[in-house]
Design an enzyme around this catalytic site. Structure first.
Site, PDB file in Angstrom:
ATOM      1  N   LYS A  93     -25.709  97.137  11.757  1.00 12.75           N
ATOM      2  CA  LYS A  93     -25.246  95.730  11.513  1.00 12.75           C
ATOM      3  C   LYS A  93     -26.126  95.173  10.568  1.00 12.75           C
ATOM      4  O   LYS A  93     -27.305  95.626  10.512  1.00 12.75           O
ATOM      5  CB  LYS A  93     -25.456  95.061  12.852  1.00 12.75           C
ATOM      6  CG  LYS A  93     -25.300  93.545  12.606  1.00 12.75           C
ATOM      7  CD  LYS A  93     -23.838  93.307  12.799  1.00 12.75           C
ATOM      8  CE  LYS A  93     -23.390  91.751  12.265  1.00 12.75           C
ATOM      9  NZ  LYS A  93     -23.021  91.880  10.876  1.00 12.75           N
ATOM     10  N   GLN A 114     -33.974  95.909   9.082  1.00 16.67           N
ATOM     11  CA  GLN A 114     -32.946  95.192   9.982  1.00 16.67           C
ATOM     12  C   GLN A 114     -32.860  96.257  11.326  1.00 16.67           C
ATOM     13  O   GLN A 114     -32.570  95.494  12.319  1.00 16.67           O
ATOM     14  CB  GLN A 114     -31.547  95.422   9.092  1.00 16.67           C
ATOM     15  CG  GLN A 114     -30.440  94.678   9.719  1.00 16.67           C
ATOM     16  CD  GLN A 114     -30.411  93.184   9.202  1.00 16.67           C
ATOM     17  OE1 GLN A 114     -30.649  93.086   8.119  1.00 16.67           O
ATOM     18  NE2 GLN A 114     -30.268  92.145  10.112  1.00 16.67           N
ATOM     19  N   LYS A 117     -35.399  94.467  13.375  1.00 18.95           N
ATOM     20  CA  LYS A 117     -35.070  92.870  13.653  1.00 18.95           C
ATOM     21  C   LYS A 117     -33.858  92.900  14.697  1.00 18.95           C
ATOM     22  O   LYS A 117     -33.994  92.057  15.644  1.00 18.95           O
ATOM     23  CB  LYS A 117     -34.516  92.334  12.459  1.00 18.95           C
ATOM     24  CG  LYS A 117     -34.227  90.785  12.251  1.00 18.95           C
ATOM     25  CD  LYS A 117     -33.361  90.429  11.165  1.00 18.95           C
ATOM     26  CE  LYS A 117     -33.980  90.720  10.016  1.00 18.95           C
ATOM     27  NZ  LYS A 117     -33.409  90.136   8.829  1.00 18.95           N
ATOM     28  N   LYS A 129     -27.737  97.902   5.764  1.00 20.92           N
ATOM     29  CA  LYS A 129     -27.671  97.168   5.034  1.00 20.92           C
ATOM     30  C   LYS A 129     -26.872  97.585   3.906  1.00 20.92           C
ATOM     31  O   LYS A 129     -26.640  98.686   3.408  1.00 20.92           O
ATOM     32  CB  LYS A 129     -28.964  96.833   4.588  1.00 20.92           C
ATOM     33  CG  LYS A 129     -29.217  95.510   3.615  1.00 20.92           C
ATOM     34  CD  LYS A 129     -29.535  94.275   4.998  1.00 20.92           C
ATOM     35  CE  LYS A 129     -29.507  92.950   4.319  1.00 20.92           C
ATOM     36  NZ  LYS A 129     -30.075  91.959   5.128  1.00 20.92           N
ATOM     37  N   ASP A 169     -25.681  88.183   2.413  1.00 19.83           N
ATOM     38  CA  ASP A 169     -27.088  88.149   2.359  1.00 19.83           C
ATOM     39  C   ASP A 169     -27.111  87.499   1.112  1.00 19.83           C
ATOM     40  O   ASP A 169     -26.115  86.671   0.652  1.00 19.83           O
ATOM     41  CB  ASP A 169     -27.528  89.437   2.153  1.00 19.83           C
ATOM     42  CG  ASP A 169     -29.099  89.297   2.421  1.00 19.83           C
ATOM     43  OD1 ASP A 169     -29.775  89.507   3.511  1.00 19.83           O
ATOM     44  OD2 ASP A 169     -30.026  89.545   1.249  1.00 19.83           O
ATOM     45  N   THR A 213     -29.607  81.355  10.374  1.00 21.57           N
ATOM     46  CA  THR A 213     -30.789  81.924   9.755  1.00 21.57           C
ATOM     47  C   THR A 213     -31.809  80.783   9.721  1.00 21.57           C
ATOM     48  O   THR A 213     -33.168  80.704   9.904  1.00 21.57           O
ATOM     49  CB  THR A 213     -30.872  82.762   8.250  1.00 21.57           C
ATOM     50  OG1 THR A 213     -29.615  83.640   8.580  1.00 21.57           O
ATOM     51  CG2 THR A 213     -31.955  83.590   8.336  1.00 21.57           C
ATOM     52  N   ASN A 244     -28.797  79.255   1.348  1.00 24.09           N
ATOM     53  CA  ASN A 244     -28.265  79.230   2.740  1.00 24.09           C
ATOM     54  C   ASN A 244     -29.389  79.147   3.718  1.00 24.09           C
ATOM     55  O   ASN A 244     -29.445  78.111   4.501  1.00 24.09           O
ATOM     56  CB  ASN A 244     -27.339  80.345   3.019  1.00 24.09           C
ATOM     57  CG  ASN A 244     -26.744  80.088   4.686  1.00 24.09           C
ATOM     58  OD1 ASN A 244     -27.313  80.861   5.396  1.00 24.09           O
ATOM     59  ND2 ASN A 244     -25.833  79.237   4.673  1.00 24.09           N
ATOM     60  N   SER A 381     -24.606  86.407  14.167  1.00 28.34           N
ATOM     61  CA  SER A 381     -23.655  87.468  14.040  1.00 28.34           C
ATOM     62  C   SER A 381     -23.157  88.209  15.317  1.00 28.34           C
ATOM     63  O   SER A 381     -21.783  88.482  15.601  1.00 28.34           O
ATOM     64  CB  SER A 381     -24.042  88.468  12.977  1.00 28.34           C
ATOM     65  OG  SER A 381     -24.198  87.896  11.674  1.00 28.34           O
TER      66      SER A 381
HETATM   67  N1  GLU Z   1     -28.464  89.188   6.186  1.00 28.79           N
HETATM   68  C1  GLU Z   1     -28.809  88.800   7.195  1.00 28.79           C
HETATM   69  C2  GLU Z   1     -30.252  89.404   7.581  1.00 28.79           C
HETATM   70  O1  GLU Z   1     -30.926  89.589   6.532  1.00 28.79           O
HETATM   71  C3  GLU Z   1     -27.828  88.821   8.559  1.00 28.79           C
HETATM   72  C4  GLU Z   1     -27.194  89.989   8.694  1.00 28.79           C
HETATM   73  C5  GLU Z   1     -26.214  89.930   9.600  1.00 28.79           C
HETATM   74  O2  GLU Z   1     -25.731  89.038  10.060  1.00 28.79           O
HETATM   75  O3  GLU Z   1     -25.481  91.289  10.013  1.00 28.79           O
HETATM   76  O4  GLU Z   1     -30.428  89.421   8.939  1.00 28.79           O
END
Ligand code: GLU
Length: 449
Positions: A93, A114, A117, A129, A169, A213, A244, A381
């Site tokens: 994800k 990620q 996180k 990613k 992103d 976010t 955003n 998400s």
């Molecule tokens: N791009 C966002 C991040 O850096 C969201 C990623 C997502 O929702 O999968 O966490």
């Protein structure tokens, strides 16, 4: 540079040797490894199973050609990426970034971040990613659509609601997700809502995902402030960026009684002491896709635009870097400290350089890393995936409350873990260790795979 635990030195050396020239990826790995010293001593089982070495090597890396035709009929060529980093906790994800700076090192740094996180959110999602070096700036809607369709024509075979679930992103918002979802649906002949997140509300999207976010970062800072009996009320805040993340951070800060007096884009920054006019900012940046100077011109009066300085020169008590990686360096951090800034929280991914983090920490500024502070986007998400899986849709208020709860839990977990591992008040150590342990335990349970 702080020293690494002796067991981690060869791990880091191997990362550098295996991934030459990928400076951002090295930086992201180094930061996590520096936090893991106290864990290595306490948990020899991780070393026995080479968990940290395996974590630093993506499970799969996909690089592909993306040809498309521009409005003048010329053939254009870009490169597409998807790094499927770790699936111990759930399907890969993470977002897709369309920006000319994108190359494998950027995608790997983002994918690596990620993993931790996503683990911190407590939700069942792995880390990945992707993106492209495609530059959407100045491109027509037709060009964007053809690019997204070509990109998905290759990527679709690697995706699936139980396999890999991208989102947006930088450079990828609801419009691009729509074009990609449309192409995925056409190729597969499946209305598989859970394959992408950040969708529109009428075609499987979740309330609050657009805002998540920015809102999440502000909820996180609200918890940091509350920990010392403080609040946003009356605070001057600087938010870099005007995309955003920045827009919805500003919205939530204003709702909570703070005042955002500066924001920026790649052409400069604007100072508006009366507080950024959010309706105008949305009009200029979202609807018109214009520049920050257009905001200053239309706002008139008090707002001034600065094109040759740094937004971190603007005095504030809370600073939120919400633009891009390495945008806040030591010079900026020193200015923030001199001007009495108390909290820095990352809305973007890795916007603060290691030197700047050190400087802020030594000066007693409380610092929240993106892995914790910007996890609201990916958390929502995951809530979107839950709604898709149960063919349900939740109200705005309920979804926002779930987001606030998740941010509270990430805050508390980070701070409790920091305390437990001998680094009280250190959100970087707390977030890295808590995220790591969650993934590492799952990796141990799943065997050598
Ligand atoms: N791009 C966002 C991040 O850096 C969201 C990623 C997502 O929702 O999968 O966490």
């Amino acid at each position: 540079m702080p020293v690494l635990h002796e067991q981690l030195i060869p791990v880091f050396d191997e990362v550098i040797a295996r991934n030459p020239g990928e400076a951002e990826f090295h930086q992201a790995v180094r930061e996590v490894l520096e936090s893991l010293s106290p864990v290595v001593g306490k948990h020899p089982e991780y070393a026995d199973a080479e968990v940290i070495r395996r974590l630093c090597e993506p499970e799969r890396q996909i690089i592909f050609r993306v040809p498309w035709t521009d409005d003048a009929g010329r053939v254009q060529l870009n490169r597409g990426f998807r790094v499927e980093f770790n699936s111990a906790l759930g399907p890969y994800k993470g977002g897709l970034r369309f920006h000319p700076s994108v190359y494998l090192g950027i995608v790997k740094f983002l994918g690596f971040e990620q993993i931790f996180k996503n683990a911190l959110t407590g939700l069942p999602i792995g880390g990945g990613k992707g993106g492209s070096d495609f530059d959407p700036k100045g491109r027509s809607a037709g060009e964007i659509m053809r690019f997204c369709q070509s990109f998905m024509t290759e990527l679709y075979r690697h995706l699936g609601e139980y396999t890999d679930v991208p989102a947006g992103d930088i450079g990828v918002g609801q419009r691009e997700i729509g074009y990609m979802f449309g192409q995925y649906k056409r190729i597969t002949n499946r209305y598989e809502s859970g394959v992408l997140t950040g969708k529109g509300l009428s075609w499987g999207g979740s309330q609050v995902r657009t805002e998540a976010t920015g809102y999440g970062t502000v909820f996180f800072v609200k918890e940091m402030l509350a920990a010392t009996g403080d609040s946003f009320e009356g605070k001057k805040v600087v938010v870099s960026g005007s995309g955003n993340v920045a827009i919805y951070a500003i919205e939530k800060i204003h709702q909570l009684g703070g005042r955002v007096i500066a924001c920026s884009d790649s052409s400069g920054y604007v100072v508006d002491e009366a507080g950024i006019d959010l309706d105008l900012l949305k009009l200029v940046k979202v609807e018109q896709r214009g520049r920050i100077s257009d905001y200053a011109r239309l706002r008139g009066g008090g707002a001034r635009v600065v094109t040759d300085g740094s937004i971190w020169d603007v005095p504030c008590s809370v600073a939120l870097p919400c633009a891009t990686q390495n945008e806040l360096d030591e010079v900026g951090a020193r200015r923030l400290v001199e001007n009495g800034c108390q909290i820095v929280a990352e809305g973007a991914n890795m916007p603060t350089t290691p030197g700047a983090i050190r400087l802020l920490r030594e000066a007693g500024v409380r610092f929240a890393p993106g892995k914790a502070a910007n996890a609201g986007g990916v958390s929502t998400s995951a809530l979107e995936m839950q709604q898709n899986a149960s063919r349900d849709s939740w109200s705005f208020d309920y979804t926002e409350e779930r987001l606030a709860e998740i941010m509270r839990s990430i805050h508390d977990r980070s701070i409790e873990t920091a305390e437990e591992y001998g680094a009280p008040g250190d959100y970087v150590a707390g977030a890295n260790i808590a995220g790591f342990i969650q993934v590492a335990d799952a990796m141990l349970a799943l065997g050598i795979v």
